[in-house]
Design an enzyme around this catalytic site. Structure first.
Site, mmCIF file in Angstrom:
data_model
loop_
_atom_site.group_PDB
_atom_site.id
_atom_site.type_symbol
_atom_site.label_atom_id
_atom_site.label_comp_id
_atom_site.label_asym_id
_atom_site.label_seq_id
_atom_site.Cartn_x
_atom_site.Cartn_y
_atom_site.Cartn_z
ATOM 1 N N SER A 151 0.933 -1.036 -0.119
ATOM 2 C CA SER A 151 -0.031 0.129 -0.033
ATOM 3 C C SER A 151 0.755 1.113 -0.047
ATOM 4 O O SER A 151 2.142 1.175 0.385
ATOM 5 C CB SER A 151 -0.915 -0.052 1.407
ATOM 6 O OG SER A 151 -1.628 1.052 1.219
ATOM 7 N N TYR A 193 -1.875 -0.830 10.275
ATOM 8 C CA TYR A 193 -1.882 -0.978 8.856
ATOM 9 C C TYR A 193 -0.874 -0.527 8.244
ATOM 10 O O TYR A 193 -0.129 -1.326 7.453
ATOM 11 C CB TYR A 193 -3.304 -0.577 8.221
ATOM 12 C CG TYR A 193 -3.438 -0.779 6.732
ATOM 13 C CD1 TYR A 193 -3.798 -2.189 6.396
ATOM 14 C CD2 TYR A 193 -3.238 0.106 5.851
ATOM 15 C CE1 TYR A 193 -3.955 -2.512 4.920
ATOM 16 C CE2 TYR A 193 -3.572 0.098 4.424
ATOM 17 C CZ TYR A 193 -3.862 -1.428 3.953
ATOM 18 O OH TYR A 193 -3.966 -1.838 2.805
#
Length: 255
Positions: free
Chosen positions: A147, A161
């Protein structure tokens, strides 16, 4: 030209029944690959595979990748089928957000297990068939879905995350160095904002503002992430390993 030819390849996509994984699975099927997808539930896996079979050879497996044991069990299922794996796309993942005062310690072990440890375990367990599929001119491929928050700070806090995605980016580099001698290329794709179930959890006001902050002025589309994965798994990507490829509309590169 055969630069982006993936016809005849066997591809395993974890979490391929939904979200980004499904976008990637559809593109590989359209390109003539045989695709195996996974989901945590049999119903979701079977329904997705049934729908995707309209595009090509697709099999759905059940896999709970929240523990390393689940990754071992998935590898055992794949090996028991007696087919090779030319490309592994580690897409299954979990997200969590919240300000520092709101983020519970309990979110960390789950996120690190699904987003980092299980991909490592799956690679380790599938190494024999990845090596068997690899040649110097046509390496086997591993694509980890990271990501942009693994290397850039987003507006909305995503501590656990973001840390897990930074970890999978670096794990990608370490695996690439380790497996290059086995003719296995290991790369990562780092998506920005795409319309998925994961981003649906972002509040609507913040989500509406995101395209204004993306240099290219829009959210990602299925072909954006799928095209990056096909590139990395095709002859065009045979000389790339240890690469983190941003697919974020310029969020990380233009800031």
């Amino acid at each position: 030209m055969k630069l982006f030819d993936i016809a005849g390849k066997d591809v395993l996509i974890t979490g391929g029944a939904q979200g980004l994984g499904r976008m990637i699975a559809e593109a590989f099927l359209r390109g003539g690959a045989s695709v195996t997808i996974t989901s945590r539930t049999a119903e979701v896996s079977e329904e997705a595979a049934r729908s995707l079979r309209a595009l090509g050879d697709c099999t759905g497996l059940v896999a709970d990748l929240s523990t390393p044991g689940g990754a071992v069990a998935l590898a055992d299922q794949v090996k028991a089928r007696g087919r090779t794996v030319h490309a592994l796309v580690n897409n299954a993942g979990k997200s969590a957000g919240g300000r520092i005062e709101q983020l519970a310690d309990a979110t960390w072990p789950d996120l690190m297990a699904i987003n980092v440890q299980s991909p490592f375990t799956l690679v380790r367990e599938l190494l024999p068939i990845l090596r068997a599929a690899a040649t110097p001119d046509d390496p086997a491929r591993i694509v980890n879905i990271g990501s942009f928050v693994g290397h850039a700070v987003p507006l909305r806090p995503t501590f656990s995350y973001g840390a897990s995605k930074a970890a999978i980016h670096h794990l990608t580099r370490m695996l690439a160095a380790e497996l290059a001698g086995s003719h296995i290329c290991v790369n990562a794709v780092a998506p920005g904002y795409f319309p998925t179930r994961m981003t649906a959890a972002i509040d609507k006001a913040h989500m509406a503002e995101i395209p204004n902050r993306v240099p290219l002025g829009r959210l990602g589309r299925p072909e954006d992430v799928a095209g990056a994965c096909i590139y990395l798994c095709s002859p065009a990507g045979a000389y790339l390993t240890g690469t983190i490829l941003p697919v974020d509309g310029g969020l990380s590169g233009c800031r």
